[in-house]
Write a protein that holds these residues in place. Structure first.
Motif, PDB file in Angstrom:
ATOM      1  N   THR A 129       0.830  -1.199   0.000  1.00  0.00           N
ATOM      2  CA  THR A 129       0.000   0.000   0.000  1.00  0.00           C
ATOM      3  C   THR A 129       0.866   1.252   0.000  1.00  0.00           C
ATOM      4  OG1 THR A 129      -0.098   0.302   2.418  1.00  0.00           O
ATOM      5  CG2 THR A 129      -1.670  -1.244   1.414  1.00  0.00           C
ATOM      6  N   GLY A 130       0.240   2.377  -0.261  1.00  0.00           N
ATOM      7  CA  GLY A 130       0.897   3.651  -0.048  1.00  0.00           C
ATOM      8  C   GLY A 130       0.950   3.958   1.445  1.00  0.00           C
ATOM      9  N   GLU A 131       1.371   5.167   1.792  1.00  0.00           N
ATOM     10  CA  GLU A 131       1.509   5.530   3.202  1.00  0.00           C
ATOM     11  C   GLU A 131       0.220   6.125   3.754  1.00  0.00           C
ATOM     12  OE1 GLU A 131       4.773   8.196   3.610  1.00  0.00           O
ATOM     13  OE2 GLU A 131       6.287   6.643   3.303  1.00  0.00           O
ATOM     14  N   THR A 132      -0.043   5.824   5.016  1.00  0.00           N
ATOM     15  CA  THR A 132      -1.203   6.412   5.681  1.00  0.00           C
ATOM     16  C   THR A 132      -0.988   7.917   5.877  1.00  0.00           C
ATOM     17  OG1 THR A 132      -0.253   5.834   7.835  1.00  0.00           O
ATOM     18  CG2 THR A 132      -1.869   4.311   6.887  1.00  0.00           C
ATOM     19  N   SER A 133      -2.109   8.644   5.941  1.00  0.00           N
ATOM     20  CA  SER A 133      -2.065  10.096   6.105  1.00  0.00           C
ATOM     21  C   SER A 133      -1.774  10.467   7.559  1.00  0.00           C
ATOM     22  CB  SER A 133      -3.407  10.704   5.701  1.00  0.00           C
ATOM     23  OG  SER A 133      -4.409  10.300   6.625  1.00  0.00           O
ATOM     24  N   LYS A 134      -1.734  11.757   7.835  1.00  0.00           N
ATOM     25  CA  LYS A 134      -1.496  12.235   9.197  1.00  0.00           C
ATOM     26  C   LYS A 134      -2.566  11.734  10.148  1.00  0.00           C
ATOM     27  CE  LYS A 134      -0.429  16.374  11.878  1.00  0.00           C
ATOM     28  NZ  LYS A 134      -0.220  17.845  11.853  1.00  0.00           N
ATOM     29  N   THR A 135      -3.760  11.490   9.634  1.00  0.00           N
ATOM     30  CA  THR A 135      -4.840  10.991  10.481  1.00  0.00           C
ATOM     31  C   THR A 135      -4.857   9.466  10.557  1.00  0.00           C
ATOM     32  OG1 THR A 135      -6.367  11.056   8.600  1.00  0.00           O
ATOM     33  CG2 THR A 135      -6.297  12.995  10.029  1.00  0.00           C
ATOM     34  N   GLY A 136      -3.821   8.821  10.015  1.00  0.00           N
ATOM     35  CA  GLY A 136      -3.724   7.365  10.095  1.00  0.00           C
ATOM     36  C   GLY A 136      -4.524   6.621   9.047  1.00  0.00           C
ATOM     37  N   LEU A 137      -5.141   7.354   8.119  1.00  0.00           N
ATOM     38  CA  LEU A 137      -6.046   6.744   7.141  1.00  0.00           C
ATOM     39  C   LEU A 137      -5.373   6.543   5.788  1.00  0.00           C
ATOM     40  CD1 LEU A 137      -9.177   8.890   8.001  1.00  0.00           C
ATOM     41  CD2 LEU A 137      -8.925   6.441   8.452  1.00  0.00           C
ATOM     42  N   LEU A 138      -5.828   5.509   5.107  1.00  0.00           N
ATOM     43  CA  LEU A 138      -5.396   5.267   3.732  1.00  0.00           C
ATOM     44  C   LEU A 138      -6.612   4.844   2.927  1.00  0.00           C
ATOM     45  CD1 LEU A 138      -2.886   4.605   1.669  1.00  0.00           C
ATOM     46  CD2 LEU A 138      -3.595   2.265   2.149  1.00  0.00           C
ATOM     47  N   GLU A 139      -6.780   5.455   1.771  1.00  0.00           N
ATOM     48  CA  GLU A 139      -7.791   5.020   0.808  1.00  0.00           C
ATOM     49  C   GLU A 139      -7.121   5.036  -0.553  1.00  0.00           C
ATOM     50  OE1 GLU A 139     -12.373   5.970  -0.640  1.00  0.00           O
ATOM     51  OE2 GLU A 139     -11.485   7.081   1.033  1.00  0.00           O
ATOM     52  N   GLN A 140      -7.013   3.859  -1.190  1.00  0.00           N
ATOM     53  CA  GLN A 140      -6.209   3.750  -2.399  1.00  0.00           C
ATOM     54  C   GLN A 140      -6.728   2.633  -3.283  1.00  0.00           C
ATOM     55  OE1 GLN A 140      -2.159   2.662  -1.544  1.00  0.00           O
ATOM     56  NE2 GLN A 140      -1.430   3.090  -3.613  1.00  0.00           N
ATOM     57  N   SER A 141      -6.805   2.872  -4.578  1.00  0.00           N
ATOM     58  CA  SER A 141      -7.125   1.832  -5.542  1.00  0.00           C
ATOM     59  C   SER A 141      -5.816   1.247  -6.060  1.00  0.00           C
ATOM     60  CB  SER A 141      -7.956   2.400  -6.699  1.00  0.00           C
ATOM     61  OG  SER A 141      -9.248   2.771  -6.249  1.00  0.00           O
ATOM     62  N   ILE A 142      -5.673  -0.072  -5.946  1.00  0.00           N
ATOM     63  CA  ILE A 142      -4.414  -0.741  -6.255  1.00  0.00           C
ATOM     64  C   ILE A 142      -4.676  -1.928  -7.169  1.00  0.00           C
ATOM     65  CG2 ILE A 142      -2.342  -1.798  -5.303  1.00  0.00           C
ATOM     66  CD1 ILE A 142      -2.996  -0.594  -2.620  1.00  0.00           C
ATOM     67  N   GLY A 143      -3.872  -2.071  -8.223  1.00  0.00           N
ATOM     68  CA  GLY A 143      -3.974  -3.224  -9.101  1.00  0.00           C
ATOM     69  C   GLY A 143      -3.571  -4.498  -8.391  1.00  0.00           C
TER      70      GLY A 143
END
Length: 381
Positions: A129-143
């Motif tokens: 995955t990519g890196e989580t944001s400052k708020t600890g969240l990640l939302e990402q579309s990944i193949g």
């Protein structure tokens, strides 16, 4: 309305005074801990993910969402402050204290930013995955590659290092073809009794009581699941992701399984958490949020025909109607459950559904009213 406002003020005052009486360390995002892979001090909430086929033949893409935070230690101080505040409103907790603690613990979790996680998906490619944001969240579309096997749900798993063995975390992937049917369902007061219009009962239903299904809705959804040929199910709720674990269990126990889409809202203190739960002025915000999420689903499945179902307490009629006007072929039927005490004037619905064919939408009181409809063939009323 006035009495509801007074109850809100009393609720927030009660909770705030409890916090002052029982100090709780501030829950602020932490930036001075190493980034990268999860640490032994980290925990990860991995949400169930929809998967859709990209334009490149057999290649699939997963919409991954997760929350990473520091490992929590049970706090007797926190427990006392929260239960005291809730009981000050005349809400009896009784033997439901475990519900309160389970449903509130993520609200005060300390987010971890910059965390990236290796995930294994059964039958598909492993991903980073990519890196989580400052708020600890990640939302990402990944193949995730071509994926072998049938179109059944499959496990997504990862791990974080522990002292003696890796700590596992997992969720489910729900792949669905570009064509066929999908169902988007609201949660509160559509499939779960939530008392959205009563501040005290809303708080009790959210944090204390066992979740209860709306009478007749599990039977209706089971019927649709068969008649629509195993459609893709999505549960679109205005509840924040911190309530995801308990809501997920409720949905999986009562309804066809599918990913739940929650709001990404992070709190750093108890009074703001409490204020959000009892706040009434959310209709416009929730309407915009649901429109955004429906747009996203359409980008994943532009050829699917969707059934949308919600209730009259907030902005479901307006949000669903807006999407139906923008994309007439995307929405096949819209159903709105009338909730006692909500704005159920026929004029409201006529205004909300202006420009949407009358054959596409129905307002109902009892789920049994919908059992006779041939939804698969576009009979919406």
């Amino acid at each position: 309305m006035h009495s509801q406002r007074l109850l809100q003020v009393a609720a927030i005052t009660a909770l705030t005074s409890s916090v002052f009486a029982n100090p709780i360390p501030p829950r602020e995002p932490t930036d001075n801990i190493p980034r990268g892979s999860p640490l032994v001090t980290d925990e990860i909430l991995l949400l169930d993910a929809p998967a859709f086929k990209s334009s490149e033949g057999d290649q699939w893409t997963a919409s991954i969402r997760m929350f990473t935070h520091l490992r929590q230690i049970d706090s007797k101080i926190f427990s006392t402050a929260l239960t005291t505040a809730i009981e000050a409103l005349g809400i009896e907790i009784g033997n439901k204290a475990s519900n309160v603690l389970e449903r509130t613990k993520l609200f005060l979790a300390i987010p971890r930013s910059g965390i990236e996680v290796d995930l294994d998906i059964v039958g598909c490619e492993s991903i980073l995955t990519g890196e989580t944001s400052k708020t600890g969240l990640l939302e990402q579309s990944i193949g995730i590659g071509a994926c072998s096997g049938s179109l059944k749900q499959r496990v997504i798993s990862g791990s974080a290092p522990g002292f003696f063995k890796d700590r596992q975390f997992e969720s489910l992937l729900f792949p669905s073809l570009p064509t066929g049917f999908g169902v988007v369902s609201d949660v509160d007061d559509t499939i779960k009794v939530s008392h959205v219009l009563d501040t005290k009962l809303k708080l009790q239903a959210a944090l204390v009581d066992d979740h209860v299904a709306v009478d007749g809705m599990p039977e209706l959804y089971s019927k649709w699941d068969g008649e629509l040929g195993n459609p893709a199910w999505f549960y679109l709720t205005g509840s924040p992701y911190q309530l995801y674990p308990s809501l997920r269990k409720f949905i999986f126990d009562e309804y066809p399984q599918g990913p739940m889409i929650t709001k990404n809202i992070t709190y750093t203190d108890i009074p703001n958490l409490f204020k959000y739960i009892v706040d009434e002025d959310v209709d416009e915000i929730l309407g915009d949020y649901k429109i955004t999420q429906l747009e996203k689903l359409r980008s994943f499945y532009p050829q699917k025909k969707f059934i949308t179902i919600g209730d009259s307490t907030q902005a479901d009629p307006e949000a669903y109607a807006e999407i139906a006007r923008r994309y007439p072929d995307f929405i096949q039927c819209i159903f709105i459950r009338k909730v006692d005490g909500a704005d159920n004037r026929f004029e409201r619905f006529l205004s909300a559904f202006a420009g949407v064919p009358a054959s596409k939408w129905t307002v109902f009181t009892e789920p049994s009213e919908l059992l006779r409809l041939d939804v698969a063939n576009g009979r919406c009323n």
